[in-house]
Design a protein around this motif. Structure first.
Motif, PDB file in Angstrom:
ATOM      1  N   THR A 124      40.953 -28.119  48.795  1.00  0.00           N
ATOM      2  CA  THR A 124      41.063 -28.012  47.545  1.00  0.00           C
ATOM      3  C   THR A 124      40.409 -26.767  46.980  1.00  0.00           C
ATOM      4  OG1 THR A 124      40.691 -30.291  46.363  1.00  0.00           O
ATOM      5  CG2 THR A 124      39.131 -29.159  44.596  1.00  0.00           C
ATOM      6  N   ASP A 126      38.728 -23.974  44.637  1.00  0.00           N
ATOM      7  CA  ASP A 126      38.033 -23.361  43.123  1.00  0.00           C
ATOM      8  C   ASP A 126      38.100 -22.293  42.992  1.00  0.00           C
ATOM      9  OD1 ASP A 126      37.020 -23.651  40.459  1.00  0.00           O
ATOM     10  OD2 ASP A 126      34.790 -24.100  41.538  1.00  0.00           O
ATOM     11  N   ARG A 132      44.652 -19.302  34.942  1.00  0.00           N
ATOM     12  CA  ARG A 132      45.701 -20.987  35.553  1.00  0.00           C
ATOM     13  C   ARG A 132      47.153 -20.528  37.043  1.00  0.00           C
ATOM     14  NH1 ARG A 132      44.093 -25.877  37.561  1.00  0.00           N
ATOM     15  NH2 ARG A 132      45.779 -27.419  38.425  1.00  0.00           N
ATOM     16  N   ASP A 133      48.091 -20.052  35.898  1.00  0.00           N
ATOM     17  CA  ASP A 133      49.616 -19.462  36.680  1.00  0.00           C
ATOM     18  C   ASP A 133      49.043 -18.535  37.747  1.00  0.00           C
ATOM     19  OD1 ASP A 133      48.395 -17.383  34.605  1.00  0.00           O
ATOM     20  OD2 ASP A 133      50.646 -16.768  34.274  1.00  0.00           O
ATOM     21  N   ALA A 135      45.811 -18.520  39.380  1.00  0.00           N
ATOM     22  CA  ALA A 135      45.377 -18.797  40.520  1.00  0.00           C
ATOM     23  C   ALA A 135      46.659 -19.554  41.574  1.00  0.00           C
ATOM     24  CB  ALA A 135      44.390 -19.638  39.877  1.00  0.00           C
ATOM     25  N   GLU A 136      47.242 -20.363  40.743  1.00  0.00           N
ATOM     26  CA  GLU A 136      48.213 -21.088  41.523  1.00  0.00           C
ATOM     27  C   GLU A 136      49.284 -20.597  42.559  1.00  0.00           C
ATOM     28  OE1 GLU A 136      50.091 -23.342  37.931  1.00  0.00           O
ATOM     29  OE2 GLU A 136      48.893 -24.703  37.951  1.00  0.00           O
ATOM     30  N   GLU A 137      49.593 -19.073  42.124  1.00  0.00           N
ATOM     31  CA  GLU A 137      50.422 -18.200  42.529  1.00  0.00           C
ATOM     32  C   GLU A 137      50.035 -18.126  44.039  1.00  0.00           C
ATOM     33  OE1 GLU A 137      52.940 -14.274  42.388  1.00  0.00           O
ATOM     34  OE2 GLU A 137      52.408 -15.172  40.654  1.00  0.00           O
ATOM     35  N   VAL A 139      47.209 -19.575  45.547  1.00  0.00           N
ATOM     36  CA  VAL A 139      47.279 -20.463  46.286  1.00  0.00           C
ATOM     37  C   VAL A 139      48.215 -20.434  47.153  1.00  0.00           C
ATOM     38  CG1 VAL A 139      46.943 -22.895  46.121  1.00  0.00           C
ATOM     39  CG2 VAL A 139      44.910 -21.550  45.223  1.00  0.00           C
ATOM     40  N   ARG A 140      48.875 -20.700  46.461  1.00  0.00           N
ATOM     41  CA  ARG A 140      50.892 -20.974  47.287  1.00  0.00           C
ATOM     42  C   ARG A 140      51.250 -19.915  48.341  1.00  0.00           C
ATOM     43  NH1 ARG A 140      49.895 -25.201  44.809  1.00  0.00           N
ATOM     44  NH2 ARG A 140      49.534 -25.610  47.341  1.00  0.00           N
ATOM     45  N   GLU A 143      49.321 -20.320  50.973  1.00  0.00           N
ATOM     46  CA  GLU A 143      49.542 -21.583  51.832  1.00  0.00           C
ATOM     47  C   GLU A 143      50.023 -21.525  53.481  1.00  0.00           C
ATOM     48  OE1 GLU A 143      50.332 -26.308  50.849  1.00  0.00           O
ATOM     49  OE2 GLU A 143      51.134 -25.235  49.220  1.00  0.00           O
TER      50      GLU A 143
END
Length: 164
Positions: A124, A126, A132-133, A135-137, A139-140, A143
């Motif tokens: 998880t 934070d 949000r968009d 942050a999501e990119e 994080v991906r 990964e």
């Protein structure tokens, strides 16, 4: 005292070679301790002396607690590695991530395939103040870069051998 600093973003430069190129190697030796069982009473020591941890069986597994356990150590390593990769990618993309945190929850349990044991890991992230968009990119992408995330997804090269 030397000021602590993040690694250079040059670590993100792609390697082109025929085989694995180690950049750092760590060795930790675990002994069984009083109960002659590492999970119950073991001691973990790194070869450089910087890690010296008493291992104890958590109460949830019938132990007394009072020390750390392999799941906590794995969660700490995974979270630190993911946070490090996240920070490097954010720096390269000029995305400030003050207050960023990574929590990894590792569960030790029964494997439905063979009835023995397995671990699961949930990550998880934070990123306060990051859209949000974006942050999501981030994080991906992290990964795909983080070695622990790659290991969790693809497996790990491992050799198990009896000492000479």
């Amino acid at each position: 005292m030397t000021k602590l600093r993040a690694p250079p973003i040059s670590l993100l430069e792609r390697y082109h070679g025929d085989g694995f190129q180690p950049l750092y190697t760590a060795t930790v030796r675990v002994t069984g301790g009083e109960a002659e069982h590492a999970r119950a009473s073991g001691v973990a020591r790194s070869d450089d002396g910087n890690l010296h941890v008493d291992l104890r069986l958590p109460a949830a597994l019938g132990g007394d607690g009072g020390g750390t356990n392999p799941e906590q150590l794995f969660a700490a390593g995974y979270a630190a590695c993911f946070h490090g990769a996240l920070s490097l990618l954010a720096t390269r993309a000029d995305i400030p991530i003050p207050g960023a945190s990574v929590a990894v929850t590792v569960a030790f349990g029964r494997d439905p395939d063979d009835g023995l044991f397995m671990v699961t890991a949930d990550v998880t992230i934070d990123l306060p103040g990051v859209e949000r968009d974006i942050a999501e990119e981030l994080v991906r992408n992290t990964e795909r870069v983080c070695p622990y995330a790659k290991m969790a997804r693809q497996g790990i090269a491992s050799v198990v051998a009896l000492a000479d």
